[in-house]
Design a protein around this motif. Structure first.
Motif, PDB file in Angstrom:
ATOM      1  N   UNK A 395       0.834  -1.216   0.000  1.00  0.00           N
ATOM      2  CA  UNK A 395       0.000   0.000   0.000  1.00  0.00           C
ATOM      3  C   UNK A 395       0.863   1.257   0.000  1.00  0.00           C
ATOM      4  N   UNK A 396       1.961   1.232   0.736  1.00  0.00           N
ATOM      5  CA  UNK A 396       2.843   2.397   0.778  1.00  0.00           C
ATOM      6  C   UNK A 396       3.497   2.629  -0.579  1.00  0.00           C
ATOM      7  N   UNK A 402       1.649   7.117  -6.600  1.00  0.00           N
ATOM      8  CA  UNK A 402       0.643   8.133  -6.911  1.00  0.00           C
ATOM      9  C   UNK A 402       1.166   9.539  -6.603  1.00  0.00           C
ATOM     10  N   UNK A 403       1.903   9.671  -5.508  1.00  0.00           N
ATOM     11  CA  UNK A 403       2.476  10.975  -5.156  1.00  0.00           C
ATOM     12  C   UNK A 403       3.500  11.426  -6.202  1.00  0.00           C
ATOM     13  N   UNK A 406       1.645  12.610  -9.309  1.00  0.00           N
ATOM     14  CA  UNK A 406       1.011  13.919  -9.121  1.00  0.00           C
ATOM     15  C   UNK A 406       2.049  15.051  -9.205  1.00  0.00           C
ATOM     16  N   UNK A 407       3.278  14.762  -8.768  1.00  0.00           N
ATOM     17  CA  UNK A 407       4.337  15.779  -8.836  1.00  0.00           C
ATOM     18  C   UNK A 407       4.766  16.014 -10.272  1.00  0.00           C
ATOM     19  N   UNK A 408       4.718  14.944 -11.096  1.00  0.00           N
ATOM     20  CA  UNK A 408       5.105  15.090 -12.492  1.00  0.00           C
ATOM     21  C   UNK A 408       4.040  15.858 -13.261  1.00  0.00           C
TER      22      UNK A 408
END
Length: 408
Positions: A395-396, A402-403, A406-408
């Motif tokens: 999960x981590x 996903x993080x 989102x930054x890209x």
């Protein structure tokens, strides 16, 4: 109301997690003590008689914890069950179906497996009920320590499952361990419960009303021949959980009583019961019989295999058939890990072992069954922890991916 329910759930989880840690310490302390050179003092302690002659009560210290302190534990369980049924997870049919089906599967399958493995063994006429219960505090403690990175819905699922599981175990205790029934005392207990319900209806809040009713109902059930801890469950279920229009949510009787009694149950009552019930001499004879005695094998197979297969199998089948909905963030592998935690049967399983086997043989069968419960609970906690840690890393990794996206 929703925010209040969630805050109550979070507080409940925190307290039960801490209580579970104390339970583990108490159980380990009992095992070390009874198997040490000072083991005789442990036996002397639990056999010490504490009598109240005026009430014709003459119980050992172990019996007082089993019949008395656990009544507080079951009272808190009754309050939690009432809250979940009225305003919590079990109040919504769609959300309630999955843990209810899982709990039923987690009771039926262990009973069937235990009966099949131990068929014909002495004590199995009631011993099949030993592996049917999941320990809330123990399981939540393991989940908190090793499952912090899995979705929060896992905690809600496990708690809801364990609450329903406890309800079924309570019904089994009432049915299986009521031998002689004295109707006059039963009617007195019913009158006490009716008085409790009326006091709730008329919004009476004085402890001078509820404390005598609770104590008298406990004594009446004890004298009636019914296991006295059931008085705690009945009083909990009769307590009001829904606030009036002009009432603050924190002032609801169930919330106030749970705030007061849950820490006492989790930090004092259950650990003391574990201390006085977990002292099993682990000599070479007991250790060898654990894997040869059919009753012990029935308990081990019922808990470790029956609970895991029953909880996961019934959950998977309910989702596949469209009867229940699986939480979107909870995968089948997560549910399997939680099913393994469901095999931790401690407080109620130890209680049922003592009740079911107290008159069987010379007492060695009860000790052997308790040793089987302890061993299996340890195995389930270790296996469940390993699975939860692995799922937590998965999960981590998804969250990190996903993080990064989102930054890209």
């Amino acid at each position: 109301m929703i925010a209040q329910v969630r805050s109550e759930l979070a507080r409940y989880l925190r307290t039960e997690t801490f209580g579970g840690a104390l339970l583990l310490i108490a159980a380990a302390g009992a095992l070390i003590w009874v198997n040490s050179p000072w083991g005789a003092s442990y036996t002397t302690m639990i056999d010490t008689r504490l009598a109240i002659p005026a009430l014709h009560l003459d119980l050992s210290l172990a019996d007082w914890t089993k019949d008395g302190l656990l009544a507080v534990f079951f009272f808190v369980a009754g309050l939690e069950l009432k809250r979940e049924l009225v305003v919590g997870e079990l109040a919504d049919r769609k959300r309630a179906t999955l843990p209810i089906v899982a709990a039923i599967g987690g009771v039926v399958m262990p009973a069937l497996i235990a009966t099949a493995v131990g068929w014909g063994a002495e004590g199995m006429d009631r011993g099949w009920a030993i592996p049917v219960a999941t320990d809330i505090a123990f399981a939540l403690a393991v989940l908190a320590m090793t499952g912090s990175r899995i979705p929060a819905s896992a905690r809600v699922f496990l708690l809801s499952l364990a609450v329903v599981d406890d309800l079924i175990a309570i019904i089994l205790i009432a049915v299986l361990f009521t031998t002689t029934l004295k109707m006059l005392w039963l009617l007195i207990a019913v009158a006490c419960f009716a008085g409790w319900a009326l006091a709730q209806t008329f919004r009476l809040g004085s402890p001078l009303i509820y404390l005598p009713l609770g104590l008298l109902s406990w004594y009446a059930l004890h004298e009636a021949g019914i296991h006295a801890t059931l008085a705690g469950v009945a009083c909990g279920l009769l307590t009001r959980v829904r606030p009036d229009p002009d009432e603050d949510e924190h002032c609801v009787p169930a919330a106030k009583l749970e705030h007061f009694f849950q820490p006492i149950s989790a930090v004092l009552c259950v650990p003391l019961f574990a201390l006085l019930a977990s002292g099993v001499p682990l000599d070479s004879k007991v250790l060898s019989n654990l894997f040869t005695d059919r009753l012990a094998l029935a308990v081990i197979a019922g808990l470790l295999i029956g609970k895991t297969v029953g909880i996961f199998g019934s959950s998977w089948l309910a989702v596949r058939l469209g009867i229940a909905e699986r939480p979107g963030d909870l995968g089948y592998r997560d549910m399997f890990a939680l099913s393994v935690l469901g095999a931790i049967g401690f407080t109620v399983s130890l209680l049922v072992a003592e009740l079911a086997l107290e008159d069987v043989g010379d007492g060695s069968e009860a000790e052997l069954a308790k040793a089987a419960v302890l061993l299996t609970s340890l195995a389930a906690s270790l296996a469940g922890s390993a699975l939860l840690l692995r799922r937590g890393r998965a999960h981590q990794a998804r969250r990190d991916a996903r993080a990064l996206q989102s930054q890209e």
